[in-house]
Design a protein around this motif. Structure first.
Motif, PDB file in Angstrom:
ATOM      1  N   TRP A  36      57.232 100.505 -96.464  1.00 50.35           N
ATOM      2  CA  TRP A  36      55.835 100.644 -96.106  1.00 50.35           C
ATOM      3  C   TRP A  36      55.017  99.682 -96.971  1.00 50.35           C
ATOM      4  CZ3 TRP A  36      53.961 103.527 -92.122  1.00 50.35           C
ATOM      5  CH2 TRP A  36      54.799 104.493 -91.572  1.00 50.35           C
ATOM      6  N   PHE A  37      54.087  99.006 -96.322  1.00 51.19           N
ATOM      7  CA  PHE A  37      53.114  98.165 -96.999  1.00 51.19           C
ATOM      8  C   PHE A  37      51.728  98.635 -96.573  1.00 51.19           C
ATOM      9  CE2 PHE A  37      55.686  94.710 -98.770  1.00 51.19           C
ATOM     10  CZ  PHE A  37      56.893  94.935 -98.140  1.00 51.19           C
ATOM     11  N   ARG A  45      47.920  92.164 -98.482  1.00 51.52           N
ATOM     12  CA  ARG A  45      48.880  93.226 -98.186  1.00 51.52           C
ATOM     13  C   ARG A  45      49.744  93.480 -99.412  1.00 51.52           C
ATOM     14  NH1 ARG A  45      51.966  92.240 -92.798  1.00 51.52           N
ATOM     15  NH2 ARG A  45      52.842  90.500 -94.018  1.00 51.52           N
ATOM     16  N   GLU A  46      49.988  94.765 -99.700  1.00 47.22           N
ATOM     17  CA  GLU A  46      50.761  95.104-100.884  1.00 47.22           C
ATOM     18  C   GLU A  46      51.890  96.067-100.537  1.00 47.22           C
ATOM     19  OE1 GLU A  46      48.778  97.274-103.961  1.00 47.22           O
ATOM     20  OE2 GLU A  46      47.945  98.779-102.600  1.00 47.22           O
ATOM     21  N   PHE A  47      52.942  95.988-101.339  1.00 45.63           N
ATOM     22  CA  PHE A  47      54.083  96.868-101.192  1.00 45.63           C
ATOM     23  C   PHE A  47      53.717  98.291-101.614  1.00 45.63           C
ATOM     24  CE2 PHE A  47      58.334  98.357-101.392  1.00 45.63           C
ATOM     25  CZ  PHE A  47      58.474  99.064-102.588  1.00 45.63           C
ATOM     26  N   ASP A 109      56.899  91.257 -98.889  1.00 42.17           N
ATOM     27  CA  ASP A 109      56.673  91.394 -97.447  1.00 42.17           C
ATOM     28  C   ASP A 109      57.312  90.268 -96.638  1.00 42.17           C
ATOM     29  OD1 ASP A 109      53.126  90.346 -97.386  1.00 42.17           O
ATOM     30  OD2 ASP A 109      54.914  89.424 -98.250  1.00 42.17           O
ATOM     31  N   HIS A 110      57.397  89.063 -97.201  1.00 48.18           N
ATOM     32  CA  HIS A 110      57.930  87.951 -96.419  1.00 48.18           C
ATOM     33  C   HIS A 110      59.428  88.081 -96.151  1.00 48.18           C
ATOM     34  CE1 HIS A 110      58.871  86.426-100.519  1.00 48.18           C
ATOM     35  NE2 HIS A 110      59.908  85.890 -99.910  1.00 48.18           N
ATOM     36  N   MET A 111      60.072  89.031 -96.815  1.00 48.17           N
ATOM     37  CA  MET A 111      61.502  89.226 -96.598  1.00 48.17           C
ATOM     38  C   MET A 111      61.798  90.157 -95.433  1.00 48.17           C
ATOM     39  SD  MET A 111      62.901  89.268-100.517  1.00 48.17           S
ATOM     40  CE  MET A 111      64.591  89.041-100.001  1.00 48.17           C
ATOM     41  N   TYR A 112      60.767  90.745 -94.850  1.00 49.51           N
ATOM     42  CA  TYR A 112      60.967  91.661 -93.726  1.00 49.51           C
ATOM     43  C   TYR A 112      60.802  90.941 -92.406  1.00 49.51           C
ATOM     44  CZ  TYR A 112      61.428  95.597 -96.824  1.00 49.51           C
ATOM     45  OH  TYR A 112      61.899  96.467 -97.780  1.00 49.51           O
TER      46      TYR A 112
END
Length: 125
Positions: A36-37, A45-47, A109-112
């Motif tokens: 979830w972010f 956007r944050e983890f 986030d860029h890894m999703y």
């Protein structure tokens, strides 16, 4: 290909609780790491939280640890975010994300690869 749909957002008072759901369609979702972010107005956007495909390894950002719980029901292909003791600073659009890798659930986030459309959470003071 995986499609994610979030639900459960809404307006709640300071100290209240909400449970977000993220339901997936597509094959083999149980083998995906999930997270979830959130993104608040005028912020990046944050983890928030992540859970690996086994359901055994979790991680949380410091500001929610002890208040939020991430979990999954593989039979229902659904990921949950139980949010307790909500604070006004938790106000944001919450997104679920999924990725299938050989490593643990990422916090970047860029890894999703797959994202839902987001659900609004508003905490009033």
């Amino acid at each position: 290909q995986v499609q994610l749909v979030e639900s459960g957002g809404g307006l709640v008072q300071d100290g209240g609780s909400l449970r977000l759901s993220c339901t997936a369609s597509g094959r083999a979702f149980s083998s995906y790491h999930v997270a979830w972010f959130r993104q608040a107005p005028r912020k990046e956007r944050e983890f928030v939280a992540a859970l690996d495909w086994t359901g055994l390894d979790t991680s949380y950002t410091d500001s929610v640890r002890g208040r939020f719980t991430i979990s999954r029901d593989s039979l229902k292909a659904t990921v949950y975010l139980q949010m307790d003791n909500l604070k006004p600073e938790d106000t944001a659009v919450y997104y679920c994300a999924a990725v299938r890798t050989v490593n643990g659930a990422p916090t970047l986030d860029h890894m999703y690869d797959y994202w839902g459309q987001g659900t609004q959470v508003t905490v009033s003071s």
